[in-house]
Design an enzyme around this catalytic site. Structure first.
Site, short mmCIF file in Angstrom:
data_model
loop_
_atom_site.label_atom_id
_atom_site.label_comp_id
_atom_site.label_asym_id
_atom_site.label_seq_id
_atom_site.Cartn_x
_atom_site.Cartn_y
_atom_site.Cartn_z
N LYS A 1 0.77 -1.65 0.15
CA LYS A 1 -0.13 0.34 0.12
C LYS A 1 0.91 0.83 -0.24
O LYS A 1 1.87 0.97 0.27
CB LYS A 1 -0.39 0.42 2.03
N HIS B 1 1.75 7.11 3.13
CA HIS B 1 1.09 7.88 3.13
C HIS B 1 1.85 9.03 3.95
O HIS B 1 2.50 8.73 4.32
CB HIS B 1 -0.47 7.81 2.84
N HIS C 1 2.40 8.69 7.71
CA HIS C 1 3.89 7.29 7.64
C HIS C 1 4.80 8.20 7.90
O HIS C 1 5.61 7.78 8.11
CB HIS C 1 3.41 6.47 6.45
#
Ligand code: ARG
Length: 578
Positions: free
Chosen positions: A140, A143, A146
């Site tokens: 994933k 983003h 993070h």
């Protein structure tokens, strides 16, 4: 005999402000009958610096009599000596002035001698903390949440280390769940060994996107993914070996990216690593009678605490994010016996962490009260030129490229830099980090590449520039310095102002343990850099006689040490040339 030799014992003190506070406290103690130990923490910088260097609010001493009268009386009775040179009162406040020249002599010598350990203290000695941060999800996007967790988490770990704690850094990967069944199916269909080795993070993400598109028109894919994941949960060696390759390759790639940010994780854990403890935790929950049945699902009712109802097992028997977190916490305590644990996670998960801590508390785990959530706000507008999906290395690459083009604008300077690409990378990272840390954690902010790479304003490049300017002056002067140089010519207000700021550094590091706000360090570094820039304009080194040049170099060296330590604390590599 050097004028300092009488104070030699004091030079060993790591925090010069405390030396002066102790001298003040001794006198106030004699006047008030209150112990010096009690008084020292009450001595603070006055709100208005014109009032002096330290102040104490007399009402806090809870003495008999009128506080204003007492403050006045104490001010009159305080004896001036080598440390304390003035005392006045402003209403109920007793304000004291310290000897700036003695402070200068003691402080610069002590910073000079402590070097990279200046500012460290031992309050956490013997205590162990776990700082969990970054924690991206395999396949994933990495983003903005993070990214912030990574930057802020590293800071939280550094602050603990600077305060003497044994610090364990942990990355808790999102690496388990039905979606990994989906990913494996996708790999069968679209996977390429070459691509996987080249960039596992990106390749797995691409596959994940494709298989999700397929699943939209073909409902059987989800069923296949579920049964694939079931095999994973059952410990089927074949499917697990593929999954652990994905995991290992992704970790390898992450390690390279984290290294660019000066970040190292002691432990790569993750949702996949907690099965055994999760079962254990589930049994404990049942034994305590906390589990209720709700239409086949198992839940914990936290309505009483205004925390809703928490599903810990779905009706098909699969467990959830929260269940894994309960197991993970148990595992961490049993493995490390931490004294404190920090979860550095975006504010979107405030409720999740409140629920987690409450459940640990209901399990009567004494250490539940030692778990803390370090929350932070959102970043808006973070996209790269390539689009909205962001990966950490794309952000860093773009910061590097933007920084590089800013540097190219000054051709002469650019020509002098040995490895401009590397410098651009480090300054670019500083830009990203400092922008992130410019305001209180909980505030949202807008990602602004143009603004963060500017050399003017409150930016990373400005701080790096300040540091490299000091390095360059010291390097060009090329003088042997030692801690016994006579500093008496260093008496200009701008120099004493820098000394004042340097003296505050150890207290700042200690106070970070309350609130953990990285902007405190950024603001401190900016204040120091601005004060230095005023100094550098007036107090030259080049072509100056030794009695002026050498003390100035000592000042600049102490400033470089302190600014460097501050930048390292927020996770930056201080630059010597740029
Ligand atoms: N992987 C999670 C996410 O991306 C963050 C994990 C936070 N840590 C935790 N112990 N729950 O949202």
């Amino acid at each position: 005999m050097s004028p300092l030799s009488r104070f030699r014992h004091l030079c060993r003190s790591r925090n010069m402000l405390e030396v002066f506070k102790l001298e003040a406290a001794k006198q106030i103690s004699a006047l008030s009958g209150i112990s010096s130990e009690t008084l020292i923490p009450m001595l603070e910088a006055p709100k208005n610096p014109e009032n002096g260097d330290m102040a104490i609010a007399i009402p806090r001493l809870k003495l008999k009599g009128n506080p204003v009268q007492l403050a006045k009386e104490f001010a009159e009775k305080i004896q001036k000596n080598e440390f304390i040179v003035g005392a006045t009162n402003a209403g109920p406040f007793l304000n004291l002035r310290i000897s700036k020249t003695l402070q200068r002599d003691l402080l610069l010598k002590s910073v000079f001698e402590q070097g990279s350990t200046y500012g460290k203290c031992e309050i956490g000695q013997g205590k162990k903390v776990i700082v969990e941060f970054s924690s991206p999800n395999i396949a994933k996007p990495f983003h903005a949440g993070h990214l912030r967790s990574t930057i802020i988490g590293n800071f939280i770990a550094n602050v603990h280390a600077a305060n003497g704690y044994e610090t364990i850094t942990m990355n808790y990967l999102g690496d388990w769940g039905k979606q990994y069944g989906l990913l494996a199916l996708g790999f069968g269909k679209y996977g390429s060994e070459d691509e996987l080795l080249k960039d596992p993070i990106k390749h797995l993400f691409d596959i994940y996107v494709k298989i999700n598109v397929d699943a939209e028109s073909d409902a059987t894919i989800h069923d296949q993914a579920r049964s694939y994941f079931k095999r994973m949960e059952d410990g089927d060696a074949e499917v697990l070996s593929l999954w652990s390759r994905f995991r290992d390759l992704s970790i390898e790639k992450y390690k390279q990216i984290y290294a660019r940010l000066n970040i190292n994780f002691d432990v790569y854990s993750g949702e996949s690593q907690v099965n055994e403890y999760m079962e254990k935790a589930y049994e404990m929950l049942e034994q305590k009678g906390l589990i209720e049945d709700s239409q086949g699902a198992k839940i914990i009712d936290l309505e009483k605490y205004k925390l809703g109802k928490v599903v810990v097992k779905k009706s098909d028997g699969t467990t959830l994010y929260i269940t894994r977190d309960i197991g993970a916490a148990l595992q961490r305590y049993e493995t490390y016996k931490f004294d404190e644990m920090y979860y550095v996670v975006a504010s979107q998960q405030d409720l999740h962490l409140k629920q987690l801590f409450k459940i640990l508390d209901l399990l009567e785990l004494g250490w539940a009260k030692k778990c803390y959530h370090i929350s932070f706000g959102m970043v808006t507008g973070m996209s790269t030129r390539k689009g909205n999906v962001v990966f950490l290395d794309d952000i860093l690459k773009e910061a590097q490229e933007t920084m590089h083009s800013v540097m190219l604008k000054n051709e002469n300077k650019y020509a002098q830099i040995e490895k401009p690409e590397e410098v651009a990378d480090l300054v670019g990272i500083s830009a990203v980090v400092v922008q992130d840390m410019s305001a209180r954690r909980i505030k949202n902010y807008e990602f602004n590449m143009e603004q963060m790479v500017s050399f003017e304003g409150d930016t990373g490049p400005y701080l790096q520039y300040a540091h490299s300017r000091l390095s360059s002056i010291i390097r060009k002067a090329d003088r042997k310095l030692d801690a016994n140089i006579d500093l008496s010519t260093l008496s200009e207000p701008c120099a004493l102002e820098v000394v004042d700021i340097l003296a505050q550094y150890p207290d700042m590091v200690k106070n970070l343990m309350q609130g953990f706000e990285p902007c405190t360090v950024v603001h401190y570094s900016l204040k120091l850099s601005r004060a230095l820039s005023a100094c550098l304009e007036q107090l030259w080194v080049m072509n100056q006689p030794d009695h002026l040049a050498l003390p100035r170099l000592v000042l600049y060296t102490a400033a470089k040490i302190t600014l460097g330590n501050a930048l390292r604390l927020v996770g930056l590599n201080p630059l010597d040339r740029m």
